[in-house]
Write a protein that holds these residues in place. Structure first.
Motif, mmCIF file in Angstrom:
data_model
loop_
_atom_site.group_PDB
_atom_site.id
_atom_site.type_symbol
_atom_site.label_atom_id
_atom_site.label_comp_id
_atom_site.label_asym_id
_atom_site.label_seq_id
_atom_site.Cartn_x
_atom_site.Cartn_y
_atom_site.Cartn_z
ATOM 1 N N GLY A 249 0.802 -1.208 0.000
ATOM 2 C CA GLY A 249 0.000 0.000 0.000
ATOM 3 C C GLY A 249 0.838 1.263 0.000
ATOM 4 O O GLY A 249 2.076 1.219 -0.043
ATOM 5 N N SER A 250 0.148 2.399 0.060
ATOM 6 C CA SER A 250 0.808 3.702 0.000
ATOM 7 C C SER A 250 0.290 4.614 1.106
ATOM 8 O O SER A 250 -0.852 4.482 1.551
ATOM 9 N N LEU A 251 1.143 5.513 1.509
ATOM 10 C CA LEU A 251 0.784 6.587 2.422
ATOM 11 C C LEU A 251 1.544 7.833 2.013
ATOM 12 O O LEU A 251 2.644 7.736 1.445
ATOM 13 N N ARG A 252 0.968 8.980 2.343
ATOM 14 C CA ARG A 252 1.654 10.243 2.092
ATOM 15 C C ARG A 252 1.743 11.000 3.408
ATOM 16 O O ARG A 252 0.723 11.350 4.000
ATOM 17 N N LEU A 253 2.962 11.230 3.843
ATOM 18 C CA LEU A 253 3.194 11.985 5.061
ATOM 19 C C LEU A 253 3.406 13.458 4.725
ATOM 20 O O LEU A 253 4.011 13.790 3.706
ATOM 21 N N THR B 198 9.292 9.116 -2.136
ATOM 22 C CA THR B 198 9.619 10.364 -2.817
ATOM 23 C C THR B 198 9.423 11.524 -1.864
ATOM 24 O O THR B 198 8.322 11.712 -1.328
ATOM 25 N N ILE B 199 10.481 12.287 -1.658
ATOM 26 C CA ILE B 199 10.405 13.471 -0.806
ATOM 27 C C ILE B 199 10.144 14.694 -1.668
ATOM 28 O O ILE B 199 10.610 14.776 -2.812
ATOM 29 N N SER B 200 9.390 15.638 -1.139
ATOM 30 C CA SER B 200 9.144 16.883 -1.857
ATOM 31 C C SER B 200 8.878 17.984 -0.848
ATOM 32 O O SER B 200 8.524 17.711 0.304
ATOM 33 N N GLU B 201 9.057 19.213 -1.302
ATOM 34 C CA GLU B 201 8.780 20.338 -0.423
ATOM 35 C C GLU B 201 8.033 21.411 -1.187
ATOM 36 O O GLU B 201 8.212 21.568 -2.391
ATOM 37 N N ASP B 202 7.196 22.117 -0.485
ATOM 38 C CA ASP B 202 6.452 23.241 -1.033
ATOM 39 C C ASP B 202 6.816 24.440 -0.179
ATOM 40 O O ASP B 202 6.264 24.629 0.907
ATOM 41 N N ASN B 203 7.769 25.236 -0.661
ATOM 42 C CA ASN B 203 8.236 26.365 0.145
ATOM 43 C C ASN B 203 7.147 27.404 0.368
ATOM 44 O O ASN B 203 7.099 28.065 1.395
ATOM 45 N N ALA B 204 6.258 27.537 -0.615
ATOM 46 C CA ALA B 204 5.182 28.514 -0.479
ATOM 47 C C ALA B 204 4.239 28.141 0.664
ATOM 48 O O ALA B 204 3.685 29.005 1.342
ATOM 49 N N LYS B 205 4.060 26.842 0.861
ATOM 50 C CA LYS B 205 3.169 26.367 1.916
ATOM 51 C C LYS B 205 3.922 25.920 3.156
ATOM 52 O O LYS B 205 3.317 25.455 4.116
ATOM 53 N N ASN B 206 5.271 26.029 3.110
ATOM 54 C CA ASN B 206 6.089 25.577 4.236
ATOM 55 C C ASN B 206 5.743 24.150 4.632
ATOM 56 O O ASN B 206 5.489 23.845 5.808
ATOM 57 N N VAL C 14 15.891 8.553 6.498
ATOM 58 C CA VAL C 14 15.033 8.071 5.410
ATOM 59 C C VAL C 14 15.307 8.859 4.132
ATOM 60 O O VAL C 14 15.635 8.287 3.093
ATOM 61 N N SER C 15 15.185 10.186 4.220
ATOM 62 C CA SER C 15 15.364 11.012 3.039
ATOM 63 C C SER C 15 15.573 12.458 3.465
ATOM 64 O O SER C 15 15.014 12.896 4.473
ATOM 65 N N THR C 16 16.382 13.190 2.699
ATOM 66 C CA THR C 16 16.582 14.605 2.949
ATOM 67 C C THR C 16 16.560 15.376 1.645
ATOM 68 O O THR C 16 16.799 14.814 0.565
ATOM 69 N N ILE C 17 16.288 16.658 1.767
ATOM 70 C CA ILE C 17 16.314 17.562 0.619
ATOM 71 C C ILE C 17 16.945 18.855 1.083
ATOM 72 O O ILE C 17 16.553 19.418 2.111
ATOM 73 N N ASP C 18 17.952 19.343 0.342
ATOM 74 C CA ASP C 18 18.606 20.564 0.782
ATOM 75 C C ASP C 18 18.028 21.774 0.057
ATOM 76 O O ASP C 18 17.116 21.662 -0.766
ATOM 77 N N SER C 19 18.589 22.940 0.338
ATOM 78 C CA SER C 19 18.049 24.182 -0.197
ATOM 79 C C SER C 19 18.216 24.291 -1.709
ATOM 80 O O SER C 19 17.533 25.083 -2.352
ATOM 81 N N ASP C 20 19.115 23.495 -2.271
ATOM 82 C CA ASP C 20 19.299 23.488 -3.727
ATOM 83 C C ASP C 20 18.498 22.378 -4.406
ATOM 84 O O ASP C 20 18.631 22.165 -5.607
ATOM 85 N N GLY C 21 17.698 21.692 -3.611
ATOM 86 C CA GLY C 21 16.863 20.632 -4.160
ATOM 87 C C GLY C 21 17.553 19.294 -4.306
ATOM 88 O O GLY C 21 16.995 18.369 -4.908
#
Length: 121
Positions: free
Chosen positions: A16-20, A68-76, A48-55
């Motif tokens: 299965g899948s989950l989205r945190l 898959t890690i992702s970030e939305d800076n507009a929504k913090n 588990v996973s990291t993402i830096d300021s340069d993506g």
């Protein structure tokens, strides 16, 4: 004051899948590395996973190709899409910010309270 709140955990069957999601507040500087870590009962917390300021993104070998890690800076918001879940993914999942430039957790890092993920076989 920096505050992180995770959500999206739950119980699923293997495959299965989950989205945190992690809602971050208290700072607007996007220069920090952020990431997800997990801790299973009786085990140490692990990366588990990291993402830096340069993506630039890193994944633990155990989740590569499934998470898959992702970030939305507009929504913090920091997210972790988890697919093809396995029983060994069962753990408390934590998001963290203010990791050091090498995306390693340090004393000054901030942590959320965690969200439980349970995967049954």
């Amino acid at each position: 004051q920096v505050h992180l709140v995770e959500s999206g955990g739950g119980s699923v069957q293997a495959g299965g899948s989950l989205r945190l999601s992690c809602a971050v507040s208290g700072y607007t500087d996007s220069s920090y590395c952020m990431g997800w870590f997990r801790q299973a009962p009786g085990k140490e917390r692990e990366f588990v996973s990291t993402i830096d300021s340069d993506g630039r993104i890193k994944y633990a070998d155990s989740v590569k190709g499934r998470f898959t890690i992702s970030e939305d800076n507009a929504k913090n918001t920091l997210s972790l899409q988890m697919n093809s879940l396995k029983p060994e993914d069962t753990a408390m999942y934590y998001c963290a910010t203010h990791l050091n430039p090498w995306c390693v957790a340090v004393t000054d890092s901030y942590w959320g309270q965690g969200t439980q993920v349970t995967v049954s076989s």
